[in-house]
Design a protein around this motif. Structure first.
Motif, PDB file in Angstrom:
ATOM      1  N   LEU A   9       0.823  -1.206   0.000  1.00 55.26           N
ATOM      2  CA  LEU A   9       0.000   0.000   0.000  1.00 55.26           C
ATOM      3  C   LEU A   9       0.866   1.268   0.000  1.00 55.26           C
ATOM      4  O   LEU A   9       0.531   2.250  -0.665  1.00 55.26           O
ATOM      5  CB  LEU A   9      -0.942  -0.004   1.205  1.00 55.26           C
ATOM      6  CG  LEU A   9      -2.077  -1.048   1.134  1.00 55.26           C
ATOM      7  CD1 LEU A   9      -2.724  -1.227   2.494  1.00 55.26           C
ATOM      8  CD2 LEU A   9      -3.105  -0.659   0.096  1.00 55.26           C
ATOM      9  N   SER A  10       1.970   1.233   0.730  1.00 49.59           N
ATOM     10  CA  SER A  10       2.878   2.374   0.742  1.00 49.59           C
ATOM     11  C   SER A  10       3.508   2.574  -0.635  1.00 49.59           C
ATOM     12  O   SER A  10       3.632   3.704  -1.117  1.00 49.59           O
ATOM     13  CB  SER A  10       3.974   2.174   1.793  1.00 49.59           C
ATOM     14  OG  SER A  10       3.428   2.180   3.094  1.00 49.59           O
ATOM     15  N   ALA A  11       3.896   1.458  -1.272  1.00 43.03           N
ATOM     16  CA  ALA A  11       4.502   1.548  -2.611  1.00 43.03           C
ATOM     17  C   ALA A  11       3.502   2.110  -3.622  1.00 43.03           C
ATOM     18  O   ALA A  11       3.858   2.927  -4.475  1.00 43.03           O
ATOM     19  CB  ALA A  11       4.993   0.171  -3.054  1.00 43.03           C
ATOM     20  N   VAL A  12       2.253   1.684  -3.527  1.00 36.88           N
ATOM     21  CA  VAL A  12       1.213   2.197  -4.428  1.00 36.88           C
ATOM     22  C   VAL A  12       1.010   3.691  -4.195  1.00 36.88           C
ATOM     23  O   VAL A  12       0.849   4.465  -5.149  1.00 36.88           O
ATOM     24  CB  VAL A  12      -0.115   1.420  -4.237  1.00 36.88           C
ATOM     25  CG1 VAL A  12      -1.259   2.101  -4.971  1.00 36.88           C
ATOM     26  CG2 VAL A  12       0.042  -0.014  -4.719  1.00 36.88           C
ATOM     27  N   THR A  13       1.029   4.108  -2.937  1.00 26.89           N
ATOM     28  CA  THR A  13       0.869   5.528  -2.612  1.00 26.89           C
ATOM     29  C   THR A  13       1.966   6.358  -3.271  1.00 26.89           C
ATOM     30  O   THR A  13       1.690   7.378  -3.917  1.00 26.89           O
ATOM     31  CB  THR A  13       0.905   5.734  -1.081  1.00 26.89           C
ATOM     32  OG1 THR A  13      -0.153   4.981  -0.481  1.00 26.89           O
ATOM     33  CG2 THR A  13       0.753   7.206  -0.725  1.00 26.89           C
ATOM     34  N   VAL A  14       3.210   5.930  -3.128  1.00 22.12           N
ATOM     35  CA  VAL A  14       4.329   6.644  -3.746  1.00 22.12           C
ATOM     36  C   VAL A  14       4.184   6.640  -5.268  1.00 22.12           C
ATOM     37  O   VAL A  14       4.426   7.650  -5.937  1.00 22.12           O
ATOM     38  CB  VAL A  14       5.675   6.021  -3.325  1.00 22.12           C
ATOM     39  CG1 VAL A  14       6.837   6.669  -4.079  1.00 22.12           C
ATOM     40  CG2 VAL A  14       5.881   6.176  -1.818  1.00 22.12           C
ATOM     41  N   GLY A  15       3.749   5.505  -5.818  1.00 17.87           N
ATOM     42  CA  GLY A  15       3.572   5.394  -7.267  1.00 17.87           C
ATOM     43  C   GLY A  15       2.518   6.345  -7.805  1.00 17.87           C
ATOM     44  O   GLY A  15       2.705   6.978  -8.856  1.00 17.87           O
ATOM     45  N   VAL A  16       1.409   6.472  -7.090  1.00 17.18           N
ATOM     46  CA  VAL A  16       0.335   7.382  -7.522  1.00 17.18           C
ATOM     47  C   VAL A  16       0.825   8.826  -7.508  1.00 17.18           C
ATOM     48  O   VAL A  16       0.566   9.596  -8.445  1.00 17.18           O
ATOM     49  CB  VAL A  16      -0.911   7.209  -6.630  1.00 17.18           C
ATOM     50  CG1 VAL A  16      -1.918   8.329  -6.866  1.00 17.18           C
ATOM     51  CG2 VAL A  16      -1.561   5.855  -6.893  1.00 17.18           C
ATOM     52  N   PHE A  17       1.545   9.198  -6.480  1.00 12.49           N
ATOM     53  CA  PHE A  17       2.096  10.552  -6.423  1.00 12.49           C
ATOM     54  C   PHE A  17       3.113  10.783  -7.536  1.00 12.49           C
ATOM     55  O   PHE A  17       3.181  11.878  -8.106  1.00 12.49           O
ATOM     56  CB  PHE A  17       2.730  10.826  -5.056  1.00 12.49           C
ATOM     57  CG  PHE A  17       1.764  11.342  -4.034  1.00 12.49           C
ATOM     58  CD1 PHE A  17       1.484  12.694  -3.939  1.00 12.49           C
ATOM     59  CD2 PHE A  17       1.120  10.475  -3.163  1.00 12.49           C
ATOM     60  CE1 PHE A  17       0.588  13.184  -3.002  1.00 12.49           C
ATOM     61  CE2 PHE A  17       0.220  10.948  -2.214  1.00 12.49           C
ATOM     62  CZ  PHE A  17      -0.051  12.305  -2.131  1.00 12.49           C
ATOM     63  N   ALA A  18       3.906   9.761  -7.851  1.00 13.49           N
ATOM     64  CA  ALA A  18       4.894   9.892  -8.927  1.00 13.49           C
ATOM     65  C   ALA A  18       4.202  10.160 -10.256  1.00 13.49           C
ATOM     66  O   ALA A  18       4.621  11.037 -11.029  1.00 13.49           O
ATOM     67  CB  ALA A  18       5.752   8.629  -9.017  1.00 13.49           C
ATOM     68  N   VAL A  19       3.128   9.433 -10.536  1.00 18.97           N
ATOM     69  CA  VAL A  19       2.360   9.648 -11.769  1.00 18.97           C
ATOM     70  C   VAL A  19       1.788  11.066 -11.793  1.00 18.97           C
ATOM     71  O   VAL A  19       1.800  11.748 -12.824  1.00 18.97           O
ATOM     72  CB  VAL A  19       1.226   8.607 -11.900  1.00 18.97           C
ATOM     73  CG1 VAL A  19       0.283   8.960 -13.038  1.00 18.97           C
ATOM     74  CG2 VAL A  19       1.814   7.215 -12.114  1.00 18.97           C
ATOM     75  N   PHE A  20       1.307  11.513 -10.635  1.00 17.54           N
ATOM     76  CA  PHE A  20       0.747  12.866 -10.530  1.00 17.54           C
ATOM     77  C   PHE A  20       1.789  13.916 -10.910  1.00 17.54           C
ATOM     78  O   PHE A  20       1.509  14.831 -11.685  1.00 17.54           O
ATOM     79  CB  PHE A  20       0.244  13.093  -9.100  1.00 17.54           C
ATOM     80  CG  PHE A  20      -0.276  14.477  -8.841  1.00 17.54           C
ATOM     81  CD1 PHE A  20      -1.472  14.905  -9.393  1.00 17.54           C
ATOM     82  CD2 PHE A  20       0.431  15.366  -8.036  1.00 17.54           C
ATOM     83  CE1 PHE A  20      -1.969  16.182  -9.154  1.00 17.54           C
ATOM     84  CE2 PHE A  20      -0.049  16.641  -7.787  1.00 17.54           C
ATOM     85  CZ  PHE A  20      -1.251  17.046  -8.341  1.00 17.54           C
ATOM     86  N   TRP A  21       3.011  13.783 -10.394  1.00 12.99           N
ATOM     87  CA  TRP A  21       4.058  14.759 -10.699  1.00 12.99           C
ATOM     88  C   TRP A  21       4.496  14.687 -12.153  1.00 12.99           C
ATOM     89  O   TRP A  21       4.844  15.714 -12.752  1.00 12.99           O
ATOM     90  CB  TRP A  21       5.257  14.587  -9.762  1.00 12.99           C
ATOM     91  CG  TRP A  21       4.959  14.901  -8.336  1.00 12.99           C
ATOM     92  CD1 TRP A  21       5.159  14.091  -7.253  1.00 12.99           C
ATOM     93  CD2 TRP A  21       4.382  16.099  -7.808  1.00 12.99           C
ATOM     94  NE1 TRP A  21       4.731  14.711  -6.109  1.00 12.99           N
ATOM     95  CE2 TRP A  21       4.253  15.944  -6.424  1.00 12.99           C
ATOM     96  CE3 TRP A  21       3.953  17.292  -8.384  1.00 12.99           C
ATOM     97  CZ2 TRP A  21       3.735  16.933  -5.594  1.00 12.99           C
ATOM     98  CZ3 TRP A  21       3.422  18.281  -7.573  1.00 12.99           C
ATOM     99  CH2 TRP A  21       3.314  18.100  -6.196  1.00 12.99           C
TER     100      TRP A  21
END
Length: 197
Positions: free
Chosen positions: A144-156
């Motif tokens: 879940l933490s990895a997915v959270t970081v991944g979603v933010f990365a896509v956002f940026w």
């Protein structure tokens, strides 16, 4: 392992798109130059990754459980955001060629994220709700933490190039000065909100 993906992802998307200190910092730098925007975003993501790691191993929970420690984190974070805000306001009226070059943009982005207690509390409130109580917690928290970081990365990846388009609109000194005043004021306001919550 039955993770509540639907509710988790919906909440995560909302949290991601709501502007906060990280957004203001990245946008302010990305408008100046694509490279600075990327550096700021990478710094923010690094801070996010550290938060994710701490949340996964449970260290963040210890800070959140200790009111004094959490207050110290809030105070340091608020002071740092206010400092960035005041520095942005200070240089807003100067022509861009006279403005000091932003140094350590990566470090600023990382500290902006690390010193924001709302990020830590997001991990501690959002991730546990999505976890399966009958399964091992550590693998779930890691995923879940990895997915959270991944979603933010896509956002940026989406936001930084769009900010550069905005930068072309802000090429006029007066318009850019207004934008930077808004960014500086927003950072100071966010600093106040961090202390108030």
């Amino acid at each position: 392992m039955h993770i509540a993906w639907t509710s988790f992802l919906l909440a995560l998307v909302v949290i991601t798109v709501v502007p906060g200190p990280d957004f203001v910092l990245v946008m302010g730098n990305a408008v100046r130059s694509f490279r600075k925007g990327v550096e700021a975003a990478l710094g923010v993501l690094t801070g996010l990754l550290i938060h994710a790691t701490l949340a996964t191993v449970g260290l963040s929970a210890l800070v959140a459980a200790a009111p004094a420690a959490l207050f110290v984190v809030k105070a340091i974070g608020a002071l740092y955001l206010a400092y960035i805000g005041f520095m942005t306001l200070k240089t807003a009226n100067k022509p861009i060629e006279e403005q000091p070059q932003q140094k350590n943009v990566f470090l600023r982005g990382m500290l902006c994220d690390l010193l924001n207690p709302k990020v830590m509390l997001t991990f501690l409130s959002l991730i546990p709700q999505a976890m399966d109580p009958n399964a091992a917690p550590l693998p779930q928290a890691a995923v879940l933490s990895a997915v959270t970081v991944g979603v933010f990365a896509v956002f940026w990846v989406i936001v930084v190039p769009l900010a550069r388009q905005l930068g072309r609109l802000l090429s006029r000194p007066r318009t850019r000065a207004v934008f930077e005043r808004v960014c500086g004021t927003a950072l100071i306001g966010l600093a106040a909100s961090v202390l108030a919550t």
